[in-house]
Design an enzyme around this catalytic site. Structure first.
Site, short mmCIF file in Angstrom:
data_model
loop_
_atom_site.label_atom_id
_atom_site.label_comp_id
_atom_site.label_asym_id
_atom_site.label_seq_id
_atom_site.Cartn_x
_atom_site.Cartn_y
_atom_site.Cartn_z
N SER A 238 38.31 38.71 46.37
CA SER A 238 37.50 38.03 47.37
C SER A 238 36.02 38.19 47.01
O SER A 238 35.67 38.82 46.01
CB SER A 238 37.77 38.61 48.76
OG SER A 238 37.36 39.97 48.81
N LYS A 239 35.17 37.63 47.85
CA LYS A 239 33.73 37.68 47.58
C LYS A 239 33.22 39.12 47.49
O LYS A 239 32.31 39.41 46.72
CB LYS A 239 32.96 36.94 48.67
CG LYS A 239 33.06 35.43 48.58
CD LYS A 239 32.20 34.76 49.63
CE LYS A 239 32.30 33.24 49.54
NZ LYS A 239 31.48 32.58 50.58
N ARG A 240 33.82 40.02 48.28
CA ARG A 240 33.32 41.40 48.25
C ARG A 240 33.60 42.07 46.92
O ARG A 240 32.99 43.09 46.58
CB ARG A 240 33.93 42.21 49.40
CG ARG A 240 35.42 42.40 49.34
CD ARG A 240 35.97 42.98 50.65
NE ARG A 240 37.41 43.04 50.66
CZ ARG A 240 38.13 44.06 50.23
NH1 ARG A 240 37.52 45.11 49.71
NH2 ARG A 240 39.44 44.04 50.29
#
Length: 469
Positions: A238-240
């Protein structure tokens, strides 16, 4: 031997992220390696989520990565007549049927099945009714009730599915739009796709697709389901974890060759080799060396790949990638030194093109701005004489090359009794404004005689006017 035809079919509901880019790369590299064809199609039948902005972003990312295609781009939304033709084939052969069960009725079926320990699925109420087409009806595929469906896979080996676990899944919605599994199969048949390389999150879709291929009397493509890319905590990327748009990495100063190299190595190997040029990837990529373990995305490692590719790239190769970052910093490129000479002085010191552009700023400056600490330590009265002597020595030079520059410094060292470092560091600050930079002779060579003398005189004026002690 049949010619390999692969495809990349993104859904235009967002940007192209690194996982999708890796899938595109695997398909593109295999097609190029096998001297086959690579097809791009846009799976945009989900009209509520599909956007033109996403389509444009996907094409922009593919272009930046250097992924070109031989056929397409095809758009599923423009192929509805083809899907209708194949739907009718299944209706005519008794392999599909119309269903008028309401969503409420289907939910009741699922709850009943769950309550009795069964699988929550459609119970086949309309399977034998022989209903005609009518408003609000969907089309369901008549799945086999017994036996098994075998998925032969080039990465995972054979996977066996029990047909009793499948239900009569919908292949056309009530609004006339084909569902994903059906449209994909028709596309692969009509585009003659014979090699499907995709993430293993598609494994559960594959038995349905295999049954559709068989019902349409068509040969199965070769399937290769590759492990997913995970974050460092081994959860879905994911983006994290850094799973941003591919073009975000471009804007952060990554080279496409470095991103490609890193993404391909997430799940594929070739002995102990880590660094690959684009041509080497095409020459060496195969399906046999795709691993079965998930790839773990690591931004720092990709940064290391980027540094290696920057270091290995020729100046002419880097210039078009570097230019936007220089322009963003308002560098006067036309009036500055030759970029072909600047880049080699910075390539081994730069992890990103942003770092390279920032490191190059002093080359283009009209007037050097000195760091306070650097000026206080090195541009002071004690360095005035050696700087002035060096300016005089350089002024005399007709040939401004490394040999003559070294002689100029040696002459100043002999006159002052100072070691090279005691002279070079004040000169570095005079020429760059800082104490950290490429080699002093490299800088002087790139700047040229006129700029070097101008900056030395600026430093001498600074010392005299500021009375640095």
């Amino acid at each position: 031997m049949k010619s390999v035809i692969t495809r990349f079919p993104p859904s235009p509901s967002g940007y192209l992220h690194v996982g999708g880019a890796r899938t595109a790369l695997f398909n593109w590299l295999y097609a190029r390696h096998m001297q086959g064809k690579f097809v791009v199609r846009i799976e945009d039948t989900d009209t509520q989520r599909s956007t033109q902005a996403s389509i444009d972003a996907i094409f922009e990312a593919l272009e930046w990565l250097g992924i070109d295609w031989d056929e397409g781009p095809f758009f599923q939304s423009k192929r509805l007549a083809i899907y209708a033709e194949y739907l009718q084939k299944l209706i005519d052969t008794g392999r599909a049927y119309y269903c008028t069960c309401s969503p409420e009725a289907i939910e009741a079926m699922r709850q009943k099945a769950t309550a009795t320990g069964g699988k929550p699925k459609y119970d086949g109420t309309c399977r034998k009714k022989g209903l005609e087409q009518k408003e609000g009806a969907v089309i369901r595929f008549k799945s086999p009730l017994t036996g098994t469906t075998v998925m032969p896979d080039l990465v995972k080996g054979n996977i066996v599915f029990q047909n009793s676990e499948l239900d009569d899944f919908i292949i056309c919605r009530s609004d006339g739009m084909p569902t994903y599994n059906f449209a994909v199969v028709v596309d692969d048949i009509t585009m003659e796709i014979n090699t499907v390389i995709r993430g293993d999150d598609h494994v559960n879709n594959t038995p349905k697709q295999i049954l559709l291929f068989l019902a349409l009397n068509c040969e199965l493509p070769d399937f290769a389901h590759v492990p997913m890319v995970l974050g460092q905590d081994r959860s879905r990327l994911s983006k994290r974890h850094g799973a941003m748009s591919v073009t975000a990495y471009r804007d952060m100063g990554f080279l496409p060759e470095a991103v490609n190299n890193y993404l391909v190595r997430l799940g594929w190997s070739y002995g102990d080799q880590e660094f690959f040029t684009p041509d080497e990837l095409i020459a060496k990529f195969n399906l046999e060396n795709i691993g079965r373990s998930p790839g773990i995305f690591d931004t720092e490692k990709m940064l290391a790949f980027n540094a290696d590719h920057i270091k290995a790239a020729s100046p002419s190769k880097l210039i078009p990638h570097l230019m936007p970052f220089l322009k963003a910093q308002e560098s006067d490129i036309e009036k500055g030194p030759d970029l072909e000479k600047i880049i080699p002085t910075l390539s081994s010191r730069s992890k990103t093109l942003i770092e390279m552009a920032e490191g190059a700023q002093f080359y283009f400056a009209e007037t050097i701005q000195y760091e306070t600490k650097a000026a206080k330590k090195f541009l002071k009265e004690a360095t005035n004489a050696p700087l002035a002597m060096l300016a005089d020595e350089l002024e005399k030079l007709d040939v401004f090359d490394e040999k003559h520059l070294e002689n100029a410094f040696k002459n100043v060292m002999m006159q002052t009794g100072l070691k090279l470092g005691k002279i070079a560091q004040p000169v570095r600050v005079a020429l760059t404004g800082t104490t950290v930079s490429p080699g002093i002779f490299e800088i002087i060579d790139v700047l040229g005689k006129k700029r070097v003398l101008q900056r030395l005189r600026q430093a001498l004026a600074f010392i005299q006017n500021g009375k640095q002690t």
